[in-house]
Design a protein around this motif. Structure first.
Motif, mmCIF file in Angstrom:
data_model
loop_
_atom_site.group_PDB
_atom_site.id
_atom_site.type_symbol
_atom_site.label_atom_id
_atom_site.label_comp_id
_atom_site.label_asym_id
_atom_site.label_seq_id
_atom_site.Cartn_x
_atom_site.Cartn_y
_atom_site.Cartn_z
ATOM 1 N N GLU A 9 0.554 -1.235 -0.066
ATOM 2 C CA GLU A 9 -0.040 -0.105 0.090
ATOM 3 C C GLU A 9 0.804 1.142 -0.025
ATOM 4 O O GLU A 9 0.572 2.298 -0.603
ATOM 5 C CB GLU A 9 -0.797 0.068 1.298
ATOM 6 C CG GLU A 9 -1.897 1.222 1.340
ATOM 7 C CD GLU A 9 -2.690 1.229 2.610
ATOM 8 O OE1 GLU A 9 -3.449 2.089 2.809
ATOM 9 O OE2 GLU A 9 -2.475 0.111 3.274
ATOM 10 N N HIS A 10 1.909 1.273 0.584
ATOM 11 C CA HIS A 10 2.572 2.410 0.780
ATOM 12 C C HIS A 10 4.229 2.377 -0.118
ATOM 13 O O HIS A 10 5.122 3.134 0.172
ATOM 14 C CB HIS A 10 2.866 2.539 2.169
ATOM 15 C CG HIS A 10 1.783 2.653 3.223
ATOM 16 N ND1 HIS A 10 0.765 3.693 2.767
ATOM 17 C CD2 HIS A 10 1.493 1.980 4.076
ATOM 18 C CE1 HIS A 10 -0.251 3.495 3.690
ATOM 19 N NE2 HIS A 10 0.069 2.220 4.190
ATOM 20 N N VAL A 11 4.244 1.302 -0.706
ATOM 21 C CA VAL A 11 5.709 1.266 -1.218
ATOM 22 C C VAL A 11 5.400 0.920 -2.748
ATOM 23 O O VAL A 11 4.612 -0.036 -3.006
ATOM 24 C CB VAL A 11 6.497 0.051 -0.745
ATOM 25 C CG1 VAL A 11 7.632 -0.096 -1.337
ATOM 26 C CG2 VAL A 11 6.784 0.191 0.918
ATOM 27 N N ALA A 55 7.776 2.546 6.025
ATOM 28 C CA ALA A 55 6.696 3.115 5.083
ATOM 29 C C ALA A 55 5.555 2.091 5.600
ATOM 30 O O ALA A 55 4.507 3.112 6.044
ATOM 31 C CB ALA A 55 6.961 2.678 3.712
ATOM 32 N N GLY A 56 5.488 0.965 6.196
ATOM 33 C CA GLY A 56 4.407 0.526 6.689
ATOM 34 C C GLY A 56 4.055 0.868 7.961
ATOM 35 O O GLY A 56 2.612 1.221 8.265
ATOM 36 N N GLU A 57 5.064 1.254 8.970
ATOM 37 C CA GLU A 57 4.907 1.643 10.244
ATOM 38 C C GLU A 57 4.103 3.154 10.216
ATOM 39 O O GLU A 57 3.372 3.686 11.073
ATOM 40 C CB GLU A 57 6.004 1.737 10.928
ATOM 41 C CG GLU A 57 5.889 2.151 12.518
ATOM 42 C CD GLU A 57 7.227 2.134 13.108
ATOM 43 O OE1 GLU A 57 7.475 3.297 13.880
ATOM 44 O OE2 GLU A 57 7.731 1.208 13.050
ATOM 45 N N TYR A 58 4.620 3.866 9.204
ATOM 46 C CA TYR A 58 3.990 5.280 9.356
ATOM 47 C C TYR A 58 3.095 5.338 8.411
ATOM 48 O O TYR A 58 2.181 6.322 8.649
ATOM 49 C CB TYR A 58 5.354 6.458 8.502
ATOM 50 C CG TYR A 58 6.100 6.595 9.506
ATOM 51 C CD1 TYR A 58 6.675 7.938 9.778
ATOM 52 C CD2 TYR A 58 7.278 5.734 10.082
ATOM 53 C CE1 TYR A 58 7.732 8.539 10.377
ATOM 54 C CE2 TYR A 58 8.282 6.041 10.872
ATOM 55 C CZ TYR A 58 8.470 7.553 11.064
ATOM 56 O OH TYR A 58 9.373 7.996 11.837
ATOM 57 N N SER A 59 2.265 4.200 7.967
ATOM 58 C CA SER A 59 0.953 4.014 7.545
ATOM 59 C C SER A 59 0.432 5.295 6.746
ATOM 60 O O SER A 59 -0.574 5.728 7.130
ATOM 61 C CB SER A 59 -0.009 3.803 8.613
ATOM 62 O OG SER A 59 -1.060 3.284 8.317
ATOM 63 N N GLY A 60 1.099 5.569 5.662
ATOM 64 C CA GLY A 60 0.478 6.677 4.924
ATOM 65 C C GLY A 60 1.059 8.185 4.971
ATOM 66 O O GLY A 60 0.852 9.300 4.414
ATOM 67 N N ALA A 61 2.061 8.235 6.270
ATOM 68 C CA ALA A 61 2.556 9.735 6.324
ATOM 69 C C ALA A 61 3.743 9.903 5.506
ATOM 70 O O ALA A 61 3.869 11.115 4.899
ATOM 71 C CB ALA A 61 3.273 9.669 7.673
ATOM 72 N N PHE A 62 4.133 9.072 4.497
ATOM 73 C CA PHE A 62 5.005 9.094 3.393
ATOM 74 C C PHE A 62 4.645 7.951 2.478
ATOM 75 O O PHE A 62 4.306 6.761 3.370
ATOM 76 C CB PHE A 62 6.353 9.391 3.696
ATOM 77 C CG PHE A 62 7.131 8.230 4.195
ATOM 78 C CD1 PHE A 62 8.178 7.355 3.322
ATOM 79 C CD2 PHE A 62 7.224 7.917 5.296
ATOM 80 C CE1 PHE A 62 8.640 6.229 3.712
ATOM 81 C CE2 PHE A 62 7.868 6.757 6.094
ATOM 82 C CZ PHE A 62 8.660 5.916 5.025
ATOM 83 N N ARG A 63 5.153 7.909 1.330
ATOM 84 C CA ARG A 63 5.279 6.770 0.418
ATOM 85 C C ARG A 63 6.555 6.463 -0.023
ATOM 86 O O ARG A 63 7.191 7.460 -0.226
ATOM 87 C CB ARG A 63 4.121 6.957 -0.652
ATOM 88 C CG ARG A 63 2.615 6.797 -0.249
ATOM 89 C CD ARG A 63 1.756 6.676 -1.607
ATOM 90 N NE ARG A 63 1.900 5.094 -2.059
ATOM 91 C CZ ARG A 63 1.729 4.912 -3.453
ATOM 92 N NH1 ARG A 63 1.317 5.857 -4.364
ATOM 93 N NH2 ARG A 63 1.492 3.427 -3.534
ATOM 94 N N LEU A 64 6.965 5.331 -0.081
ATOM 95 C CA LEU A 64 8.283 4.750 -0.659
ATOM 96 C C LEU A 64 8.383 4.554 -2.139
ATOM 97 O O LEU A 64 7.469 3.577 -2.572
ATOM 98 C CB LEU A 64 8.789 3.851 0.355
ATOM 99 C CG LEU A 64 10.174 3.214 0.081
ATOM 100 C CD1 LEU A 64 11.333 4.556 0.171
ATOM 101 C CD2 LEU A 64 10.735 2.109 0.788
ATOM 102 N N ALA A 65 8.930 5.538 -3.027
ATOM 103 C CA ALA A 65 9.272 5.005 -4.213
ATOM 104 C C ALA A 65 10.525 4.311 -4.478
ATOM 105 O O ALA A 65 11.616 4.712 -4.026
ATOM 106 C CB ALA A 65 9.100 6.109 -5.145
#
Length: 291
Positions: A9-11, A55-65
Motif C-alpha cells: 500500500e505504501h511502497v 513506510a508500513g509503520e508510518y502508514s501513509g505519512a509518506f510513500r516509498l518510491a
C-alpha cells in the motif's frame, strides 16, 4: 515498464514514464521518499528493508518510491546519483532533502521527523528506535567527518557534511564545504537549496534583533535595510509569509534598491521554503510587479 508497480500500500516501483504523475504530482498530497538502489548493491540490501518497514509503520505519512538505477538510468541521471543507496525526499513537488548511504533506523527516523513526518496515530515505534536518541547536528558532523576520513573519495559525504554544518549554525564552515564540492554535486538540488539558506543566514551576521527591526520599520516605513533584514529574520524564524511580504513591499515601492535585492531575496527564499502553494502565490505576486 509504463507505470508504477505497487509492492504494498505504501511502497511502489517508480518508472521514468510515470515519474511525473506517481512521484512529483503525488508529492503535492503526500511526501515521497525515493530509494535509488540496485540488485548488486550490498548496502542497499540492508537499507531497503528498513525503509519499507518504516513506510508500513508510518502508514501513509509518506510513500516509498523504489527506483532500480540499472532499470531506470534516466531517473538516476536526473537525480545526479554518484553512489547508491541514495535517498531523496520529495514534498510539494520539490526535492527538499536527502542522504547517501545506509543510515541506521534511528537516524532515518530523525531525518523524517526533521521534515514533519511522524508515524501514524497509534503506531508504536520500534523499541530499538525509542532507545536511541535522535542524532544531534554536532553528532552528525562528527559521524560525517569520520566517514570522510575513512573514504575521502565519496564526495556526496561532503555535501551531507555541509548540510549538517548549516543545521548546527556553522555558516562559514558550511559554505567552505559547499564551495569545495565537485561540479556534479554543486548543482545537486540539496546543494542549490543549501546555497540559498546560507545566503539568507549570512545576511543576518551582526543584524539587529527581530523586535529592533520591527521598531525601525514602524518608525520609518521607507527604511529598506530594516525591511530587508526583518524579512530575512522572519524567514529564518519560520514566519515565511510575513518575511516574503517584506520583500514584496520593497519590490513594490523601491524596486531597484540595492540593485534589485528584494527580487534576489525572494528567489533565495523560494528555494528554501517547502510549502509549494505559498511559493506559487508569492511567485505570482513577484511576477505581477516585475512584468
Amino acid at each position: 515498464m509504463t507505470g508504477a508497480q505497487t509492492r504494498s500500500e505504501h511502497v511502489f516501483d517508480a518508472t521514468t514514464e510515470a515519474f511525473e504523475k506517481d512521484v512529483i504530482e503525488a508529492s503535492l498530497q503526500t511526501p515521497i521518499l525515493v530509494d535509488l538502489w540496485a540488485e548488486w548493491c550490498g548496502p542497499c540490501k540492508s537499507l531497503g528493508p528498513i525503509l519499507e518497514k518504516l513506510a508500513g509503520e508510518y502508514s501513509g505519512a509518506f510513500r516509498l518510491a523504489k527506483i532500480d538505477v540499472d532499470a531506470e538510468q534516466q531517473l538516476a541521471a536526473m537525480f545526479g546519483v554518484r553512489s547508491i543507496p541514495t535517498v531523496v525526499l520529495i514534498s510539494g513537488g520539490q526535492v527538499v532533502d536527502g542522504f547517501a548511504g545506509a543510515l541506521p533506523e534511528g537516524q532515518i527516523r530523525e531525518f523524517l521527523t526533521r521534515h514533519g513526518i511522524q508515524p501514524a496515530d497509534g503506531a508504536e515505534p520500534a523499541a530499538e528506535a525509542e532507545a536511541k536518541p535522535a542524532e544531534t547536528p554536532e553528532e552528525a558532523i562528527n559521524r560525517l567527518q569520520q566517514a570522510i576520513a575513512a573514504d575521502p573519495d565519496r564526495a556526496e559525504l561532503k555535501l551531507d557534511l555541509a548540510l549538517a554544518l548549516m543545521r548546527a549554525g556553522q555558516v562559514e564552515p558550511a559554505q567552505a564545504e559547499l564551495d569545495a564540492l565537485p561540479a556534479n554535486l554543486a548543482t545537486d538540488a540539496r546543494a542549490v537549496r543549501l546555497r540559498s539558506q546560507l545566503e539568507l543566514a549570512r545576511a543576518l551576521a551582526g543584524a539587529p534583533s527581530l523586535e529592533a527591526l520591527r521598531s525601525r520599520v514602524q518608525a520609518d516605513e521607507a527604511d529598506w535595510e530594516a525591511r530587508d533584514l526583518l524579512g530575512v529574520r522572519l524567514l529564518i524564524e519560520g514566519e515565511a509569509a510575513a518575511g516574503l511580504d517584506q520583500f514584496i513591499d520593497i519590490l513594490k515601492r523601491q524596486r531597484d534598491w540595492q540593485d534589485g535585492q528584494a527580487k534576489k531575496r525572494l528567489l533565495a527564499a523560494f528555494a528554501t521554503i517547502d510549502d509549494a502553494q505559498l511559493v506559487g502565490t508569492y511567485r505570482r505576486k513577484m511576477a505581477s510587479l516585475l512584468f
